[in-house]
Design an enzyme around this catalytic site. Structure first.
Site, PDB file in Angstrom:
ATOM      1  N   ASP A   1       4.908  65.435  62.908  1.00  0.00           N
ATOM      2  CA  ASP A   1       5.142  66.256  64.114  1.00  0.00           C
ATOM      3  C   ASP A   1       6.139  67.387  63.867  1.00  0.00           C
ATOM      4  OD1 ASP A   1       3.718  64.043  65.151  1.00  0.00           O
ATOM      5  OD2 ASP A   1       5.554  63.083  65.870  1.00  0.00           O
TER       6      ASP A   1
ATOM      7  N   GLU B   1      -2.812  65.652  72.583  1.00  0.00           N
ATOM      8  CA  GLU B   1      -1.346  65.716  72.546  1.00  0.00           C
ATOM      9  C   GLU B   1      -0.927  66.968  71.768  1.00  0.00           C
ATOM     10  OE1 GLU B   1      -0.552  62.013  70.634  1.00  0.00           O
ATOM     11  OE2 GLU B   1      -0.977  62.749  68.626  1.00  0.00           O
TER      12      GLU B   1
END
Length: 327
Positions: free
Chosen positions: A39, A208
């Site tokens: 991420d 997401e």
């Protein structure tokens, strides 16, 4: 052929080969630094590239953040433990996906924590520091967003500053994405002009990892699709005339390559000001590695066609060339 001419030809070939070796660019290689990090949030502060990733591990061990800095995309310096659960008292586990921004000499780090579900304490928090590498302190002592609104788990936040000085945050897991407007001091949410606080802006196939950037007056909205643990994890995008959308899906631009890596997703972007360079920063899984948390941070070049659409990204082992930020 005379001996002198033959010698001259050999000399020309030797010089040419030697010059080719000298001109070969210095490359970052992928992954760009060691360790299981996912991420990645990339941002440029001054003349330095910064990456703020998730430490990729079981949730109970995801209790801190490190960050990395580089002047040239090649050599990275690790800054350890810039924020952890000893500082964020309400966070116990699963600290995820930082989003960072600077304002008026302060540095802000937004994060998700606790893998929150309905009725639990957790969600999106915000911390502040005096330097990009921290240390960071919990700004408000509680989550900025705790509740499940419009079906969106409060994780994977991305903070975007528009040209008019407004700060919007896009966030959400569980296949739903909301946008909110932040107060000037980042301690609360403020209503939009129509009185709403949360607006759902979920595009087709969204899962997401939202991201927004602006190019030539257009708003490029990007997100991750597929399951984060599977090979189909990928990135798609939309283009709109407004930060509110509508965000109509155009195409997938980042995905696995069976010869390089799988699960390429949850990205961010470096764009040195005044250049046409765009670098996509993302995580992926090594080929043949089945461990759930073995994700590594990589960088590759992102380009556009003549109409402003994003070309499919080629993921590589070589990475990107050495690139300094011009003053």
């Amino acid at each position: 052929m005379s001996r002198q001419i033959l010698f001259s030809l050999v000399l020309v070939i030797f010089v040419s080969c030697n010059n080719s070796r000298k001109e070969a660019p210095v490359m970052s290689g992928n992954p760009v630094f060691e360790g299981w990090y996912a991420d990645p949030e990339g941002i440029i502060y001054g003349d330095t590239y910064w990456i703020f990733p998730t430490w990729s591990d079981v949730y109970e061990k995801q209790t801190f953040f490190d960050c990395f800095s580089s002047k040239d995309l090649i050599t990275w310096t690790k800054h350890a433990n810039i924020l952890d659960t000893t500082e964020v008292k309400w966070a116990k586990r699963a600290m995820w996906a930082p989003s960072v921004i600077s304002k008026e000499g302060k540095y802000y780090l937004f994060f998700g924590a606790n893998d929150v579900h309905e009725g639990e304490i957790g969600g999106i928090g915000v911390a502040v520091g005096d330097k990009p590498e921290g240390p960071y302190k919990d700004l408000i002592g509680k989550p900025l967003i705790n509740d499940i609104i419009n079906g969106a788990q409060p994780i994977d936040q991305f903070v975007f500053r528009d040209d008019d000085g407004s700060y919007y945050m896009y966030y959400g897991g569980w296949r739903h994405c909301n946008m909110v407007k932040l107060s000037d001091d980042f301690t609360s949410l403020v209503p939009f002009d129509d009185g709403e606080i949360y607006k759902e802006v979920t595009p087709e196939n969204y899962v997401e990892g939202p991201l927004m950037f602006k190019k030539n007056g257009k708003y490029y909205f990007m997100w991750s699709e597929g399951g984060w643990g599977g090979p189909d994890y990928s990135v798609a995008y939309a283009i709109a005339d407004s930060p509110f959308g509508p965000f109509n899906r155009i195409a997938k631009i980042l995905q696995q390559d069976e010869n390089v890596a799988t699960s390429a997703g949850h990205h961010s972007i470096f764009h040195p000001s005044g250049t046409d360079d765009y670098f996509i920063v993302y995580h992926r899984r090594p080929l043949g590695d089945k461990a759930r948390d073995h994700r590594a941070t990589c960088i590759d070049r992102m380009t556009f066609d003549e109409n402003g659409f994003i070309n499919p990204v080629k993921i590589t082992f070589e990475g990107v060339e050495q690139t300094f930020i011009k003053p």
